[in-house]
Design an enzyme around this catalytic site. Structure first.
Site, PDB file in Angstrom:
ATOM      1  N   LYS A 121       0.839  -1.202   0.000  1.00 47.11           N
ATOM      2  CA  LYS A 121       0.000   0.000   0.000  1.00 47.11           C
ATOM      3  C   LYS A 121       0.873   1.251   0.000  1.00 47.11           C
ATOM      4  O   LYS A 121       1.886   1.315   0.703  1.00 47.11           O
ATOM      5  CB  LYS A 121      -0.915  -0.020   1.226  1.00 47.11           C
ATOM      6  CG  LYS A 121      -1.926   1.111   1.308  1.00 47.11           C
ATOM      7  CD  LYS A 121      -2.822   0.919   2.521  1.00 47.11           C
ATOM      8  CE  LYS A 121      -3.820   2.034   2.712  1.00 47.11           C
ATOM      9  NZ  LYS A 121      -4.677   1.829   3.906  1.00 47.11           N
ATOM     10  N   SER A 167      -9.432   2.063   3.516  1.00 45.35           N
ATOM     11  CA  SER A 167      -8.610   2.822   2.590  1.00 45.35           C
ATOM     12  C   SER A 167      -7.675   1.955   1.748  1.00 45.35           C
ATOM     13  O   SER A 167      -7.064   2.443   0.806  1.00 45.35           O
ATOM     14  CB  SER A 167      -7.779   3.863   3.367  1.00 45.35           C
ATOM     15  OG  SER A 167      -6.872   3.207   4.267  1.00 45.35           O
ATOM     16  N   SER A 190      -9.965  -0.396   7.501  1.00 47.63           N
ATOM     17  CA  SER A 190      -9.294  -0.166   6.218  1.00 47.63           C
ATOM     18  C   SER A 190      -8.606  -1.389   5.633  1.00 47.63           C
ATOM     19  O   SER A 190      -8.162  -1.360   4.490  1.00 47.63           O
ATOM     20  CB  SER A 190      -8.282   0.982   6.343  1.00 47.63           C
ATOM     21  OG  SER A 190      -8.958   2.212   6.433  1.00 47.63           O
TER      22      SER A 190
END
Length: 533
Positions: free
Chosen positions: A113, A193, A217
């Site tokens: 990420k 996210s 997330s």
């Protein structure tokens, strides 16, 4: 192009092996097709038999990214590729020939990420303010993955600033990467996210991927993209060199297509980091955090069942999977698990106080090419940008800037009370019902991506209590609702990650509920939506 990707026109076809309505890329090279849905064990077996090399495997994933992420369905799940990935794969192949390859991740490509520092790429958190944030360093968790032999393939898109900028945000959108599309229905949210990691791993753009969670997330994008996701016990994995929100709740974690793959990735990231006090026990807990697959059985296991308010379609799927648990030998007990009054407000206040101080601390270590050094600088940058505020504002940033940060006199009490109350809610439920773990729907199916109204409600969420308490939370696919994936959550006490993985594996093997994505333009609602005229 900025990242050196070639864009190709792609013809789409629906071969007979796919479900009706699925979209399958017709031009994927043979090996790129062959590795679709392959587990780490399957890939390692192919490498061991000499059926492919790590270089070929890496190239096959790069081909999938080129043809699925930037062309064809245009998932927009990958922000940047590691320019040294193929070189590092060739080194892995040399080491394998010399018989010095060790461990299940050796030679396996992994996506990270883009709020986690890697040496080869900028860490942007999706924001143009950080587009030149080439830190030239690996976060400790990335260093651990490399030590385990993993190949860092690149960085995944995310909800910008990990979804902490505005109350009306659109999950999966960032100014750097655009809007991530859900590979099950391209007009649906990939949640956030860790949106890009969710969509990318669902689409087999890498073997496994790393997400981060403050509250939901990892578990939400895993659930909505048909993945296994583990939000581990806080302190199992280092947060150093990760763009922060909350030092009290932030944690990286694994996202994968199977429980065993998630466990392999998790094991490689566990470890004590002197720069992150929360990880003080991680090395000592390593053995306890490692699943014993011989114990992966539901027979005689007592589980607490939570029944939140939800739509009938989700309730029906949940009931069907509870029946799977029961048939596998689990004893199910209905329990009540309520969020303590005022916890949501206290959690949000904690985010604000910690964000202001922790973000400044991270930015202080950024290279000179990054011109923002405080939250106030980021707010000003966004106000001057033509892109950053195109779809939603920054009201959370603005109200956070008005706080005293972690210097607020009430900060320590807010932090300690929130964690104590969330932990007590879980501990009380576990003890009073004498259960090994709590099960619940992870969240509802994906909503439509909407740049006008932002995110919409998707029903229940199981993430808050484990997020605030720091306790582990595992989500495992439990099938489709209206053609969209949903997950089943397993929640347990602190440091029970291994037990949750064992229970999740037993459920996964009994249910076989995961369905691979079909890249449909939208959910096929059937003829009824057209009416009878």
């Amino acid at each position: 192009m900025r990242y050196g990707w070639a864009i190709m026109a792609l013809a789409l076809a629906a071969p007979g092996s796919a479900r009706q309505g699925d979209i399958v890329p017709a031009e994927l090279p043979p090996l790129a097709r062959q590795i679709d849905e392959k587990s780490i064990d399957e890939l390692q077996a192919m490498l061991a038999r000499g059926e492919l090399t790590s270089e070929q495997l890496t190239q096959a994933y790069l081909d999938r990214i080129r043809l699925l992420d930037r062309a064809g369905p245009k998932l927009r799940s990958v922000i940047a590729l590691n320019p040294l990935a193929l070189e590092q794969a060739r080194k892995a192949d040399r080491d394998r020939r010399l018989r010095i390859a060790r461990g299940p991740l050796f030679g396996i490509p992994v996506l990270i990420k883009d709020n986690i520092d890697t040496a080869e790429n900028a860490t942007t958190a999706g924001s143009l303010a950080l587009k030149d944030n080439f830190t030239r360093r690996d976060a400790p968790l990335v260093a651990r993955l490399r030590a385990a032999g993993a190949i860092v393939l690149g960085k995944t898109n995310l909800s910008e600033w990990a979804n902490i900028r505005d109350t009306a945000s659109m999950s999966g959108w960032s100014a750097v990467g655009g809007l991530v599309r859900n590979p099950y229905a391209l007009d649906r949210s990939a949640c956030g996210s860790s949106s890009g990691t969710g969509a990318a791993i669902a689409a087999s753009l890498a073997a496994v991927g790393v997400g981060t969670e403050t509250d939901g997330s990892i578990t939400c994008p895993s659930s909505m993209n048909g993945l296994v996701g583990l939000k581990p016990t806080l302190g199992a994995i280092s947060r150093t060199h990760v763009v922060p929100i909350s030092i009290s709740q932030d944690t990286p974690g694994p996202m994968a297509r199977s429980v065993k793959d998630a466990a392999v990735l998790f094991a490689a990231m566990i470890g004590t980091d002197r720069a992150d006090a929360a990880t003080a026990e991680a090395d000592a807990r390593r053995a306890a955090l490692t699943p014993d697959w011989a114990r992966a059985s539901l027979k005689g296991v007592r589980l607490g069942v939570v029944r939140p308010q939800m739509r009938a379609s989700l309730a029906a799927q949940y009931d069907a999977q509870l029946a799977v648990l029961r048939a596998a030998g689990a004893e199910l007990v209905e329990i009540k698990l309520a969020v303590p009054e005022g916890l949501s407000q206290a959690e949000f206040r904690l985010f604000q106080l910690e964000l202001k101080s922790r973000l400044a601390a991270y930015l202080a270590t950024a290279p000179a090419s990054v011109k923002v050094r405080t939250l106030a600088d980021v707010i000003a940058f966004n106000e001057a940008s033509k892109v950053e505020l195109a779809y939603f504002g920054q009201d959370i940033f603005e109200t956070t800037q008005k706080t005293a940060g972690m210097d607020d006199p009430a900060y320590a009490k807010t932090r300690d009370d929130s964690r104590r109350r969330a932990a007590a809610a879980i501990d009380t439920a576990l003890a009073s019902a004498r259960i090994a773990a709590i099960v619940a729907p992870s969240t509802g199916p994906a909503w439509l991506s909407d740049p006008v109204h932002g995110d919409q409600s998707s029903g229940p969420s199981a993430s808050q209590l484990p997020a605030v308490s720091g306790y582990p939370h595992l989500t495992v696919p439990m099938g489709l609702v209206g053609g969209l994936p949903v997950g089943l959550s397993f929640i347990g006490p602190e440091w029970s990650d291994a037990r949750l993985l064992e229970l999740g594996y037993a459920f996964e093997q009994a249910s076989r509920a995961r369905v691979k994505p079909g890249y449909r333009p939208s959910v096929d609602a059937g003829a009824g939506i057209e009416g009878i005229r």
